[in-house]
Scaffold this motif. Structure first.
Motif, PDB file in Angstrom:
ATOM      1  N   SER A 108      96.824  44.687  -3.217  1.00 60.47           N
ATOM      2  CA  SER A 108      95.929  44.904  -3.414  1.00 60.47           C
ATOM      3  C   SER A 108      95.095  45.094  -2.131  1.00 60.47           C
ATOM      4  N   GLN A 109      95.912  44.479  -0.538  1.00 67.94           N
ATOM      5  CA  GLN A 109      95.404  45.002   0.164  1.00 67.94           C
ATOM      6  C   GLN A 109      95.173  46.520   0.756  1.00 67.94           C
ATOM      7  N   LEU A 110      95.795  47.322  -0.061  1.00 70.28           N
ATOM      8  CA  LEU A 110      96.134  48.974  -0.425  1.00 70.28           C
ATOM      9  C   LEU A 110      94.646  49.109  -0.989  1.00 70.28           C
ATOM     10  N   ASP A 111      94.505  47.974  -1.887  1.00 69.23           N
ATOM     11  CA  ASP A 111      93.500  49.160  -3.134  1.00 69.23           C
ATOM     12  C   ASP A 111      91.884  48.336  -2.266  1.00 69.23           C
ATOM     13  N   GLU A 112      91.883  47.665  -1.096  1.00 69.44           N
ATOM     14  CA  GLU A 112      90.764  47.530  -0.262  1.00 69.44           C
ATOM     15  C   GLU A 112      90.429  47.999   0.750  1.00 69.44           C
TER      16      GLU A 112
ATOM     17  N   ALA B 180     104.341  51.648   9.310  1.00 71.56           N
ATOM     18  CA  ALA B 180     103.062  52.482   9.506  1.00 71.56           C
ATOM     19  C   ALA B 180     102.036  52.417   9.238  1.00 71.56           C
ATOM     20  N   VAL B 181     102.160  52.133   7.202  1.00 72.71           N
ATOM     21  CA  VAL B 181     100.911  51.210   6.522  1.00 72.71           C
ATOM     22  C   VAL B 181     100.287  50.320   7.219  1.00 72.71           C
TER      23      VAL B 181
ATOM     24  N   LEU C 112      97.605  56.555   2.414  1.00 76.38           N
ATOM     25  CA  LEU C 112      97.684  55.398   1.651  1.00 76.38           C
ATOM     26  C   LEU C 112      97.173  55.881   0.387  1.00 76.38           C
ATOM     27  N   ALA C 113      97.038  56.072   0.169  1.00 82.77           N
ATOM     28  CA  ALA C 113      96.967  56.821  -1.236  1.00 82.77           C
ATOM     29  C   ALA C 113      97.832  57.342  -2.145  1.00 82.77           C
TER      30      ALA C 113
END
Length: 347
Positions: free
Chosen positions: A6-10, A296-297, A340-341
């Motif tokens: 969810s954090q990645l998507d945001e 790293a992400v 990130l994608a």
């Protein structure tokens, strides 16, 4: 895991929104020229076509989203509008006073041609391959510049492009005197981008061999006058590998070993957010899943501004003396979004 995704998507959505808001009406993305890597000293807007090609290419993994597809379409339309007679691109845009001074280069041609091909406009770049193949030295490596040489290629279009310098002999002479580049430059970072476009062919076998040898000898930090960052070279190699040049597989192990040796406690790799983004994409393109990916992400996520962008850092340079280079928040954000994608897809 659900929270992390969810954090990645945001984060991705915020970065996309930033790029959409900061893309010029023409489709161009901002680029600056500066003297220091963090670009915190003097920093001047510098209109380059190349920066827009790069940002659009970074966003290709996200074009299933309508908002991103619109961004990339506008960028691709802008790149197409900047194409010159003969099917080549200048480094600088039509708004830049240096556009007619700097010779045409193989990097811009390869990057633009790959982008347009991926966007379904390959018919616009049918001359790219013969132009590139006519621009090689005796070892079949690709010259950086399309200029007049003693060795005459049997390609009429090449001479129509290279003859540009004869129209302004004085400024051409001053260009070579004032800059660190030379007419005979063979830059391996640029050669990787040519390989990315041309692929694994009979003509590119000597180049593949040279790139493997370059990594074996540890010359990635000094193999190119423009791409002076080894993490950038790793990134470019991984793009070519993922695109189908799997003969580059021997470079994977030494690159992974070198990356593992520079991971910091907070997840940062190298000296910047940009180095960390390059590293994430490199590993994922190579198909290598290491424990360093998650921290790293997390590091990238922690460095994103509330307005969606990541801090600018020099992407490419003006020569080995590192007197100046080019970068922008838009460029760094493009590379971070790509990383990130790909990580999101990996998860």
């Amino acid at each position: 895991m659900t929270s992390k995704l969810s954090q990645l998507d945001e984060s991705i959505a915020s970065g996309i929104a930033y790029l959409e808001e900061h893309q010029y009406p023409s489709g161009e993305f901002c680029c600056y020229i500066a003297a220091d890597e963090p670009m915190q000293g003097w920093c001047i807007t510098d209109s380059t076509v190349f920066a827009t090609m790069v940002v659009a290419s970074c966003l290709l993994p996200l074009t299933d989203q309508p908002l991103v597809d619109g961004i990339v379409t506008r960028a691709t339309d802008y790149v197409t509008s900047q194409m010159h007679h003969g099917g080549v691109w200048p480094v600088f845009s039509e708004r830049h006073p240096w556009q007619h001074i700097v010779p045409y280069d193989a990097d811009s041609l390869a990057y633009a041609s790959a982008l347009l091909t991926d966007r379904g406009s390959g018919d616009l770049v049918i001359s790219s391959t013969p132009l590139l193949l006519a621009n090689r030295n005796e070892q079949d490596l690709f010259y950086t510049w399309f200029v007049l040489r003693a060795r005459w290629p049997a390609n009429q279009a090449y001479w129509q492009v290279a003859i540009k310098e004869l129209r302004q002999p004085i400024t051409s002479f001053l260009f070579w005197r004032a800059n660190e580049c030379t007419r005979a430059d063979i830059d391996l970072g640029i050669n990787i981008n040519v390989l990315y476009y041309l692929g694994d062919t009979v003509q590119t076998q000597p180049l593949i061999t040279a790139l493997i040898q370059m990594i074996e000898e540890g010359r990635e930090g000094d193999c190119d006058k423009w791409y002076r960052n080894p993490y950038n070279i790793y990134y470019l190699l991984s793009r070519a590998y993922k695109r189908g040049v799997t003969k580059l597989a021997p470079v994977i192990s030494p690159i992974v070993t070198r990356l593992l040796s520079v991971v910091q406690a907070d997840g940062q790799v190298g000296r910047s957010v940009l180095d960390t983004a390059f590293t994430i994409t490199t590993l994922l393109n190579f198909g290598v899943d290491l424990p360093l990916l998650s921290p790293a992400v997390s590091f990238l996520l922690s460095k994103q501004s509330k307005t969606g962008e990541w801090p600018r850092w020099l992407f490419y340079y003006g020569g080995p003396k590192l007197l100046q280079g080019w970068g922008s928040e838009e460029l760094t954000t493009g590379f971070c979004l790509e990383a990130l994608a790909l990580y999101r897809q990996h998860q």
